[in-house]
Structures are given as structure tokens and as C-alpha cells.
Design a protein around this motif. Structure first.
Motif, mmCIF file in Angstrom:
data_model
loop_
_atom_site.group_PDB
_atom_site.id
_atom_site.type_symbol
_atom_site.label_atom_id
_atom_site.label_comp_id
_atom_site.label_asym_id
_atom_site.label_seq_id
_atom_site.Cartn_x
_atom_site.Cartn_y
_atom_site.Cartn_z
ATOM 1 N N SER A 172 0.815 -1.216 0.000
ATOM 2 C CA SER A 172 0.000 0.000 0.000
ATOM 3 C C SER A 172 0.850 1.268 0.000
ATOM 4 C CB SER A 172 -0.913 0.016 1.235
ATOM 5 O OG SER A 172 -0.155 0.219 2.428
ATOM 6 N N ILE A 173 2.154 1.124 0.201
ATOM 7 C CA ILE A 173 3.031 2.293 0.307
ATOM 8 C C ILE A 173 3.248 2.916 -1.069
ATOM 9 C CG2 ILE A 173 5.323 3.102 0.992
ATOM 10 C CD1 ILE A 173 3.438 2.219 3.283
ATOM 11 N N ASP A 174 2.974 4.221 -1.150
ATOM 12 C CA ASP A 174 3.150 4.932 -2.417
ATOM 13 C C ASP A 174 4.193 6.037 -2.347
ATOM 14 O OD1 ASP A 174 1.773 6.899 -0.953
ATOM 15 O OD2 ASP A 174 -0.151 6.300 -1.828
ATOM 16 N N LYS A 175 4.759 6.240 -1.146
ATOM 17 C CA LYS A 175 5.797 7.265 -1.013
ATOM 18 C C LYS A 175 6.707 6.910 0.145
ATOM 19 C CE LYS A 175 4.734 11.454 0.488
ATOM 20 N NZ LYS A 175 4.221 12.836 0.496
ATOM 21 N N VAL A 176 7.998 7.119 -0.052
ATOM 22 C CA VAL A 176 8.987 6.886 1.005
ATOM 23 C C VAL A 176 9.854 8.135 1.124
ATOM 24 C CG1 VAL A 176 10.919 5.459 1.786
ATOM 25 C CG2 VAL A 176 9.024 4.405 0.547
ATOM 26 N N GLU A 177 9.993 8.622 2.345
ATOM 27 C CA GLU A 177 10.828 9.802 2.610
ATOM 28 C C GLU A 177 12.037 9.372 3.421
ATOM 29 O OE1 GLU A 177 8.055 12.301 4.616
ATOM 30 O OE2 GLU A 177 7.145 13.046 2.759
ATOM 31 N N ILE A 178 13.213 9.686 2.889
ATOM 32 C CA ILE A 178 14.468 9.204 3.464
ATOM 33 C C ILE A 178 15.365 10.380 3.811
ATOM 34 C CG2 ILE A 178 16.506 7.765 3.051
ATOM 35 C CD1 ILE A 178 14.799 6.311 0.900
ATOM 36 N N TRP A 230 9.298 3.296 -8.951
ATOM 37 C CA TRP A 230 9.838 4.183 -7.923
ATOM 38 C C TRP A 230 10.715 5.253 -8.551
ATOM 39 C CZ3 TRP A 230 7.597 4.247 -3.463
ATOM 40 C CH2 TRP A 230 7.080 3.077 -2.894
ATOM 41 N N THR A 231 10.413 6.517 -8.230
ATOM 42 C CA THR A 231 11.110 7.654 -8.839
ATOM 43 C C THR A 231 11.385 8.711 -7.774
ATOM 44 O OG1 THR A 231 9.889 7.281 -10.908
ATOM 45 C CG2 THR A 231 11.011 9.407 -10.653
ATOM 46 N N VAL A 232 12.591 9.276 -7.790
ATOM 47 C CA VAL A 232 12.918 10.376 -6.887
ATOM 48 C C VAL A 232 12.215 11.635 -7.391
ATOM 49 C CG1 VAL A 232 14.758 11.821 -5.951
ATOM 50 C CG2 VAL A 232 15.164 9.385 -6.298
ATOM 51 N N THR A 233 11.305 12.157 -6.577
ATOM 52 C CA THR A 233 10.529 13.335 -6.988
ATOM 53 C C THR A 233 10.987 14.614 -6.295
ATOM 54 O OG1 THR A 233 8.870 12.806 -5.299
ATOM 55 C CG2 THR A 233 8.489 11.970 -7.532
ATOM 56 N N ASP A 234 11.760 14.477 -5.215
ATOM 57 C CA ASP A 234 12.264 15.665 -4.519
ATOM 58 C C ASP A 234 13.534 15.297 -3.755
ATOM 59 O OD1 ASP A 234 12.440 18.256 -3.545
ATOM 60 O OD2 ASP A 234 11.175 17.836 -1.794
ATOM 61 N N THR A 235 14.563 16.108 -3.892
ATOM 62 C CA THR A 235 15.828 15.871 -3.186
ATOM 63 C C THR A 235 16.693 17.118 -3.239
ATOM 64 O OG1 THR A 235 17.793 14.446 -3.067
ATOM 65 C CG2 THR A 235 16.966 14.970 -5.260
ATOM 66 N N ASN A 236 17.611 17.223 -2.298
ATOM 67 C CA ASN A 236 18.607 18.292 -2.354
ATOM 68 C C ASN A 236 19.971 17.733 -2.788
ATOM 69 O OD1 ASN A 236 19.128 16.816 -0.044
ATOM 70 N ND2 ASN A 236 19.782 18.581 1.166
ATOM 71 N N TYR A 237 19.964 16.471 -3.249
ATOM 72 C CA TYR A 237 21.189 15.839 -3.743
ATOM 73 C C TYR A 237 21.431 16.331 -5.165
ATOM 74 C CZ TYR A 237 24.568 12.086 -4.723
ATOM 75 O OH TYR A 237 25.700 11.365 -5.049
ATOM 76 N N TYR A 242 18.202 14.710 1.711
ATOM 77 C CA TYR A 242 16.897 14.069 1.866
ATOM 78 C C TYR A 242 16.398 13.637 0.493
ATOM 79 C CZ TYR A 242 14.818 18.407 0.060
ATOM 80 O OH TYR A 242 14.497 19.475 -0.739
ATOM 81 N N PHE A 243 15.545 12.634 0.485
ATOM 82 C CA PHE A 243 14.996 12.102 -0.759
ATOM 83 C C PHE A 243 13.527 11.768 -0.557
ATOM 84 C CE2 PHE A 243 19.470 11.077 -0.645
ATOM 85 C CZ PHE A 243 19.912 11.344 -1.924
ATOM 86 N N THR A 244 12.713 12.187 -1.496
ATOM 87 C CA THR A 244 11.317 11.750 -1.553
ATOM 88 C C THR A 244 11.173 10.860 -2.776
ATOM 89 O OG1 THR A 244 10.494 13.760 -0.493
ATOM 90 C CG2 THR A 244 8.918 12.463 -1.752
ATOM 91 N N VAL A 245 10.774 9.624 -2.533
ATOM 92 C CA VAL A 245 10.658 8.642 -3.604
ATOM 93 C C VAL A 245 9.198 8.223 -3.709
ATOM 94 C CG1 VAL A 245 11.477 6.435 -4.487
ATOM 95 C CG2 VAL A 245 12.987 7.831 -3.067
ATOM 96 N N GLU A 246 8.617 8.368 -4.901
ATOM 97 C CA GLU A 246 7.205 8.044 -5.081
ATOM 98 C C GLU A 246 7.023 6.941 -6.116
ATOM 99 O OE1 GLU A 246 4.334 11.313 -4.971
ATOM 100 O OE2 GLU A 246 6.059 12.683 -4.911
ATOM 101 N N ASN A 247 5.971 6.180 -5.898
ATOM 102 C CA ASN A 247 5.655 5.081 -6.812
ATOM 103 C C ASN A 247 4.798 5.633 -7.945
ATOM 104 O OD1 ASN A 247 5.462 2.575 -7.917
ATOM 105 N ND2 ASN A 247 4.367 1.635 -6.219
ATOM 106 N N THR A 248 5.439 5.931 -9.079
ATOM 107 C CA THR A 248 4.775 6.540 -10.234
ATOM 108 C C THR A 248 4.459 5.474 -11.275
ATOM 109 O OG1 THR A 248 6.820 6.984 -11.448
ATOM 110 C CG2 THR A 248 6.150 8.616 -9.798
#
Length: 481
Positions: free
Chosen positions: A54-60, A76-83, A66-72
Motif C-alpha cells: 500500500s506504500i506509495d511514497k517513502v521519505e528518506i 519508484w522515482t525520486v521526486t524531490d531531493t537536495n542531492y 533528503y529524498f522523496t521517492v514516489e511510486n509513479t
């Protein structure tokens, strides 16, 4: 027994029964309470219980990034990061996070004061969150225990410190090395169209696919026939190699110096059929090393690889080659002119009209082979193969050559597209020849027996002459009758 004594015995038995029943009830109640306490304690150690699918987003959160990874729709795709650097995401790792978190259970819990949290790495923790829609499951990750038996974690709005299994904690707090795709090469082997390996200032090999999707050698022996199976095996192997650890980014010359990559010993370059390029530089190493440093030129990523995985850097050109000098198929050739010592013969093929012709110093005229016996036609093809399958005995790439030396063997091919290619052999002595393709030294040394042996061109030419003479005699005898 008197009635009075009987009554006394009955009363005593009743009393014993009441006392025993009460004791049993008391023990059973105590046991039930203990079992309930154990269940409640076990339940208190269950940190999460959710459906991993059921998980559609993981924040690491990792040190500095930091990384926001979403199930698109693309996975799984990185949608937000400062890397700010390139990152090929390890999607299997994201799935592992969801799996581990979904039923994470602590091994024990500890009572730790706020002042003591820094000793567990939980004063400034790293949050890890799995989201299912608007519902968030967050874990605060601290340090590993000194004995590496546990990892210390906390939950939001809970002052309890939990100890989870060390292996689970190590993965959940994996960091960049876990987030990045572990494979040295992220491309499929079938998409690779160019490979070059330089070893300590010299090109070990350089190969690329031509317009017909066939591998050809560019260096060190241009146009040398290649063994596609060996090349495909090599590429399959290297695309399965994994990085041991991602260390840092090369942001200054000193970073390269620190890992002995300022003057790399090896350079491995690949290109895809879509034009992508990847160049990986490797530091020098020896058999006593456990790992070797490498850097990706395009991204600046510095990493290490286990020493057992870098044997491909020792690959030499000969491992990718066939044992042939030049080996076109007969269907690709319209003419072949051969000179071996004082012998000269020619073979012509007109594939549009399905005709073949042979002429030699030993024949008065050009002879049409296509109208001759099956045995003669078979020998014609075998004679061609003795030339196209000519093998070399050894390599001597750096040998000196004499530009004025005259070849004693010439194989001149004319292909069906009009291309002409000439193979020449220049004698070194009575036994060996240096071989050339269109005047360029191949580095391949041919032994005389490749020409004069039982499967050599001289043997099959003699057989062709014998067959033609025998057939001519039969024709003349038949005409005389």
C-alpha cells in the motif's frame, strides 16, 4: 465408622476441595495475568503493522541529504531531493524498506532519559517514513550498539528507545550506498555498441558494432575477425558486477589524489546504441588488495569494487578474437585472387545468376564450376574456405616490419558491394609470416603449415586441379565413344 466420624470426614473433604479449588483458581488467574502481560509486552514491541504494497511514497533522510521517492507509473522515482549529483535509484532497496518497515518488531525496549539520547544516536536522529495515502509511518533511526547486536530507534511522540535487529537497522539506515543502483553498469548488455579498455597507457582493445550490428575491432588489430560469443559473454559479466561502496564525489583534484585516481591505471569506456557514454577510471591494484578505487568521469562518483570483480581489466584483445586472419562468408564475396609463392589462381562468384568460375596457372581457360560435378562444386567451396579460414599461430603486435619487404602470399578479395580487401603474408623465415590487411600489420603470425598442411590452400588447389583433369578426361572419353 460412627455417624459422627463420617460427618467429620465429609466436612474435611469438602474443606479440602474448597481450598484446592481456590488455589487452582488463584494459580490459573496468576498464569493468565502473566500470559496477558507477555502478550501485551510482545504487542508493545510491534512497531509497525501495515501492508507493504500500500506504500506509495517513502521519505528518506541521510547525512546532508533528503529524498522523496514516489511510486509513479514508471515505478519508484525520486521526486524531490537536495542531492545535486546524478543518482541511479536502487528500486529494490525501496521495496526492501517497505517490507522491513511493514512488520518491524523490536527485540527489547529501554528506558532512556532525554539527556542520554545522544549516546544512542537519537538526539539528532534520521527519520524514515513510509506513506500510504495520507497515513505516515515514521521511524527515527539512531546508532548501532557497540556489540553490533542492535540498532536503536524511536517512534514519534514516544520517549521509549527500542532496540531492533542489527541487520534490519543497518539496511533501514543504509544511506547513499544503498540508495544508489549497486551495478557498475546500469545498461543492458544488448544496448552496448562500443567498448574500449586502456591499460597503463596502452589500448588493450577497442571494439564497436557496425551498421549490421556486428562487432568489429578498431584497435589494436583493426578489422581482425571477432568472436561474438566471447564479447557477449564479457559484456554479460561486466553488466552484473556490483559496486562494493559509494564513497564520495570528486569535487576537487585532491579527492582524486586521495584515492589514487589522479593518474588511473585503467580506463573502461562504453557507449550505447543511443549515444550514451560511460567512462570509468580505476586505480592500480595488486593481488594483496581487497578492493580497488574507481571514479565515473561523467558524474564524478568515487566508489570501490571488490578485487575479485575486476579481472575483466586484464582482458586482452586475443580473448575477443577468432583465430582467423580475415574471414568473410563466401556469399559476401564476388571474386578472390590468390598468389602463394609461384602459384596463382582466381575464383569468381556471380550470385545473381548462381554461377561460379575458376582459373589457374594450371588451367588453360576459365572453367565454369556451377555446371560441373557435385564433387568439383564442393571442392570449390572448400578451396575458398582454406583461404577465408586461414588461422594465425601467435601474436606479436609490437614486432618491427619492413615496408620494403615483398609479400610471398596475397589473397585479394572483392566483396559483392564492391569493397576490396587484400591480405598479404610477408615471410619472416621459412616457417613464419607476418600478416597484413590492406598494408596494415595485424600483429598475427602465420605458420607455413596453415598454407601447405592437409587443410591448407595448396593442398585443396592441387585437389581441384586433379578433379578438373579427371572430369575433362571423362568428357573426352565420352565424346570419343
Amino acid at each position: 465408622m460412627s455417624t459422627k466420624k463420617m460427618k467429620a470426614l465429609i466436612i474435611a473433604l469438602v474443606v479440602l476441595l474448597i481450598v484446592g479449588t481456590g488455589a487452582y483458581i488463584a494459580v490459573d488467574t496468576l498464569k493468565s495475568r502473566e500470559e496477558q502481560a507477555v502478550l501485551e509486552e510482545a504487542k508493545s514491541l510491534q512497531l509497525f503493522d501495515f501492508d507493504e504494497d500500500s506504500i506509495d511514497k517513502v521519505e528518506i533522510q541521510v547525512p546532508d541529504y533528503y529524498f522523496t521517492v514516489e511510486n509513479t507509473a514508471d515505478g519508484w522515482t525520486v521526486t524531490d531531493t537536495n542531492y545535486e549529483h546524478e543518482l541511479a535509484l536502487n528500486t529494490y532497496y525501496i521495496n526492501t524498506i517497505c517490507s522491513y518497515m511493514s512488520d518491524l518488531t523490536a527485540l527489547k525496549k529501554l528506558s532512556v532519559s532525554a539527556e542520554e539520547l545522544s549516546g544512542y544516536g537519537l538526539e539528532t536522529y534520521y527519520p524514515l517514513t513510509c506513506c500510504s495515502g495520507s497515513t505516515a509511518y515514521t521511524l527515527y533511526l539512531g546508532n548501532a550498539s557497540a556489540t553490533e547486536d542492535y540498532f536503536y530507534v524511536m517512534l514519534p511522540d514516544d520517549s521509549t528507545v527500542y532496540a531492533i535487529d542489527f541487520n534490519e537497522g543497518e539496511v533501514l539506515k543504509g544511506g547513499l550506498s544503498y540508495l544508489k543502483d549497486p551495478y557498475m553498469i546500469s545498461w543492458l548488455d544488448v544496448n552496448i555498441s562500443y567498448v574500449k579498455l586502456d591499460c597503463k597507457g596502452k589500448t588493450s582493445f577497442e571494439i564497436e558494432k557496425d551498421d549490421n550490428d556486428r562487432w568489429q575491432m578498431l584497435a589494436p588489430m583493426k578489422n581482425s575477425p571477432l568472436n561474438s560469443a566471447n564479447i557477449n559473454s564479457m559484456l554479460t559479466a561486466v553488466t552484473r558486477l556490483q559496486i562494493e561502496s559509494f564513497i564520495t564525489m570528486a569535487e576537487s583534484p585532491q579527492d582524486l589524489i586521495d584515492y589514487h585516481l589522479d593518474a588511473p591505471a585503467y580506463q573502461f569506456t562504453l557507449k550505447t546504441d543511443s549515444g550514451e557514454t560511460m567512462t570509468i577510471d580505476f586505480a592500480d591494484f595488486d593481488k594483496n588488495d581487497s578492493s580497488v578505487s574507481l571514479v565515473y568521469e561523467e558524474s564524478g562518483q568515487i566508489a570501490t569494487m571488490d578485487i575479485g570483480s575486476v579481472s575483466f581489466l586484464q582482458t586482452e584483445a586475443i580473448a575477443l578474437m577468432t583465430d582467423k586472419i580475415y574471414s568473410p562468408d563466401i556469399s559476401e564475396v564476388s571474386a578472390l585472387d590468390v598468389i602463394v609463392d609461384d602459384l596463382h589462381f582466381s575464383m569468381k562468384m556471380d550470385w545473381d545468376s548462381n554461377q561460379a568460375f575458376f582459373s589457374s596457372d594450371n588451367t588453360a581457360d576459365e572453367i565454369e564450376i556451377s555446371g560441373n560435378t557435385d564433387e568439383i562444386q564442393k571442392n570449390f567451396r572448400e578451396l575458398f574456405q582454406t583461404v577465408s579460414n586461414l588461422t594465425y599461430d601467435s601474436l606479436d603486435i609490437d614486432a618491427e616490419t619492413d615496408e620494403k619487404a615483398e609479400p610471398s602470399v596475397i589473397f585479394h578479395y572483392t566483396l559483392t558491394d564492391g569493397t576490396e580487401t587484400e591480405i598479404t603474408l610477408v615471410p619472416i623465415d621459412d616457417t613464419f609470416y607476418q600478416s597484413f590487411i590492406d598494408g596494415e600489420y595485424t600483429g598475427k603470425i602465420v605458420r607455413r603449415r596453415a598454407l601447405s598442411g592437409s587443410a591448407g590452400v595448396l593442398t585443396y588447389h592441387e585437389k581441384m586441379i586433379d578433379l578438373l583433369e579427371m572430369n575433362s578426361e571423362k568428357i573426352q572419353a565420352s565424346e570419343a565413344e
